[in-house]
Scaffold this motif. Sequence first.
Motif, PDB file in Angstrom:
ATOM      1  N   UNK A   1       0.367   5.222  -4.885  1.00 48.04           N
ATOM      2  CA  UNK A   1      -0.597   5.420  -5.967  1.00 48.04           C
ATOM      3  C   UNK A   1      -1.617   4.297  -6.040  1.00 48.04           C
ATOM      4  N   UNK A   2      -2.801   4.689  -6.524  1.00 40.94           N
ATOM      5  CA  UNK A   2      -3.909   3.772  -6.755  1.00 40.94           C
ATOM      6  C   UNK A   2      -3.999   3.539  -8.260  1.00 40.94           C
ATOM      7  N   UNK A   3      -4.247   2.290  -8.646  1.00 38.02           N
ATOM      8  CA  UNK A   3      -4.371   1.944 -10.063  1.00 38.02           C
ATOM      9  C   UNK A   3      -5.813   1.535 -10.344  1.00 38.02           C
ATOM     10  N   UNK A   4      -6.440   2.316 -11.211  1.00 38.65           N
ATOM     11  CA  UNK A   4      -7.817   2.053 -11.637  1.00 38.65           C
ATOM     12  C   UNK A   4      -7.761   1.509 -13.056  1.00 38.65           C
ATOM     13  N   UNK A   5      -7.704   0.172 -13.171  1.00 35.15           N
ATOM     14  CA  UNK A   5      -7.606  -0.466 -14.473  1.00 35.15           C
ATOM     15  C   UNK A   5      -8.962  -1.056 -14.869  1.00 35.15           C
ATOM     16  N   UNK A   6      -8.950  -2.055 -15.738  1.00 36.08           N
ATOM     17  CA  UNK A   6     -10.216  -2.630 -16.221  1.00 36.08           C
ATOM     18  C   UNK A   6     -11.064  -3.191 -15.089  1.00 36.08           C
ATOM     19  N   UNK A   7     -10.457  -3.575 -13.978  1.00 30.75           N
ATOM     20  CA  UNK A   7     -11.215  -4.105 -12.834  1.00 30.75           C
ATOM     21  C   UNK A   7     -12.033  -3.025 -12.137  1.00 30.75           C
ATOM     22  N   UNK A   8     -11.738  -1.765 -12.423  1.00 31.86           N
ATOM     23  CA  UNK A   8     -12.426  -0.648 -11.770  1.00 31.86           C
ATOM     24  C   UNK A   8     -13.501  -0.021 -12.664  1.00 31.86           C
ATOM     25  N   UNK A   9     -13.804  -0.637 -13.775  1.00 32.22           N
ATOM     26  CA  UNK A   9     -14.769  -0.060 -14.719  1.00 32.22           C
ATOM     27  C   UNK A   9     -16.191  -0.023 -14.176  1.00 32.22           C
ATOM     28  N   UNK A  10     -16.573  -1.028 -13.400  1.00 35.91           N
ATOM     29  CA  UNK A  10     -17.921  -1.077 -12.828  1.00 35.91           C
ATOM     30  C   UNK A  10     -17.885  -0.441 -11.437  1.00 35.91           C
ATOM     31  N   UNK A  11     -18.460   0.771 -11.281  1.00 38.35           N
ATOM     32  CA  UNK A  11     -18.370   1.463  -9.991  1.00 38.35           C
ATOM     33  C   UNK A  11     -19.059   0.721  -8.840  1.00 38.35           C
ATOM     34  N   UNK A  12     -19.947  -0.224  -9.161  1.00 34.79           N
ATOM     35  CA  UNK A  12     -20.641  -0.980  -8.114  1.00 34.79           C
ATOM     36  C   UNK A  12     -19.941  -2.296  -7.777  1.00 34.79           C
ATOM     37  N   UNK A  13     -18.997  -2.730  -8.613  1.00 33.46           N
ATOM     38  CA  UNK A  13     -18.293  -3.990  -8.369  1.00 33.46           C
ATOM     39  C   UNK A  13     -16.855  -3.880  -8.875  1.00 33.46           C
ATOM     40  N   UNK A  14     -16.132  -2.898  -8.342  1.00 30.28           N
ATOM     41  CA  UNK A  14     -14.773  -2.650  -8.791  1.00 30.28           C
ATOM     42  C   UNK A  14     -13.732  -3.164  -7.822  1.00 30.28           C
ATOM     43  N   UNK A  15     -12.493  -3.121  -8.295  1.00 27.70           N
ATOM     44  CA  UNK A  15     -11.345  -3.523  -7.490  1.00 27.70           C
ATOM     45  C   UNK A  15     -10.183  -2.617  -7.854  1.00 27.70           C
ATOM     46  N   UNK A  16      -9.344  -2.294  -6.874  1.00 26.74           N
ATOM     47  CA  UNK A  16      -8.234  -1.369  -7.101  1.00 26.74           C
ATOM     48  C   UNK A  16      -6.985  -1.892  -6.400  1.00 26.74           C
ATOM     49  N   UNK A  17      -5.817  -1.593  -7.005  1.00 26.01           N
ATOM     50  CA  UNK A  17      -4.535  -1.865  -6.368  1.00 26.01           C
ATOM     51  C   UNK A  17      -4.009  -0.539  -5.824  1.00 26.01           C
ATOM     52  N   UNK A  18      -3.467  -0.580  -4.611  1.00 28.30           N
ATOM     53  CA  UNK A  18      -2.847   0.607  -4.011  1.00 28.30           C
ATOM     54  C   UNK A  18      -1.407   0.241  -3.675  1.00 28.30           C
ATOM     55  N   UNK A  19      -0.479   1.033  -4.197  1.00 28.64           N
ATOM     56  CA  UNK A  19       0.943   0.803  -3.990  1.00 28.64           C
ATOM     57  C   UNK A  19       1.471   1.818  -2.990  1.00 28.64           C
ATOM     58  N   UNK A  20       2.119   1.330  -1.928  1.00 29.56           N
ATOM     59  CA  UNK A  20       2.658   2.170  -0.864  1.00 29.56           C
ATOM     60  C   UNK A  20       4.176   2.012  -0.870  1.00 29.56           C
ATOM     61  N   UNK A  21       4.903   3.128  -1.018  1.00 28.55           N
ATOM     62  CA  UNK A  21       6.371   3.063  -1.026  1.00 28.55           C
ATOM     63  C   UNK A  21       6.874   2.755   0.379  1.00 28.55           C
ATOM     64  N   UNK A  22       7.838   1.841   0.441  1.00 29.34           N
ATOM     65  CA  UNK A  22       8.382   1.410   1.726  1.00 29.34           C
ATOM     66  C   UNK A  22       9.916   1.434   1.704  1.00 29.34           C
ATOM     67  N   UNK A  23      10.500   1.420   2.902  1.00 25.48           N
ATOM     68  CA  UNK A  23      11.960   1.375   3.027  1.00 25.48           C
ATOM     69  C   UNK A  23      12.416  -0.053   3.230  1.00 25.48           C
TER      70      UNK A  23
END
Length: 159
Positions: free
Chosen positions: A137-159
Amino acid sequence: MTKEQAVLSGFSFIGRMARTTNEAEMKGEGVISSQWDAFYKEPFVDRIPQQKEEAIIALYTDYESDETGEYTFAIGAKVQDEAEAPEGLSKVTVPEATYVKFTSRKGPMDQVVMEAWQEIWEWSKANPNKRAFIADFEVYDERAQDPQNGQVDIYISVV
């Protein structure tokens, strides 16, 4: 891009869901862009009850096999466990799992998200059999509010 690994508790999620494949997405025949278009045109996230946080979640789950098979893509939010999905939306429970968190650089959202996934795919090739394909899953929090200067966390399930 930074990476870190952690075990995350499971959570309940409500959102709009559709089945797709990476092959369909790469050919422009997938559902992810139309899901995002619908998200921006119709604020269905406002109808999601008992949200746990403000962040928007883009969820990849119900994998048929691995990155070559079908999976469910959804946009929505984390909710309280007892929340019920309103009409037109669905609820899923994402189980506790170990995740590697990839944090994108800051920049135009469409670019930084694609760059992050390209790095994840390269990481996956370098770490065969590491991905669990439980849920990502991708998390679009307060850091993603500005579409021109955003940041996102992506969580990848692993074994």
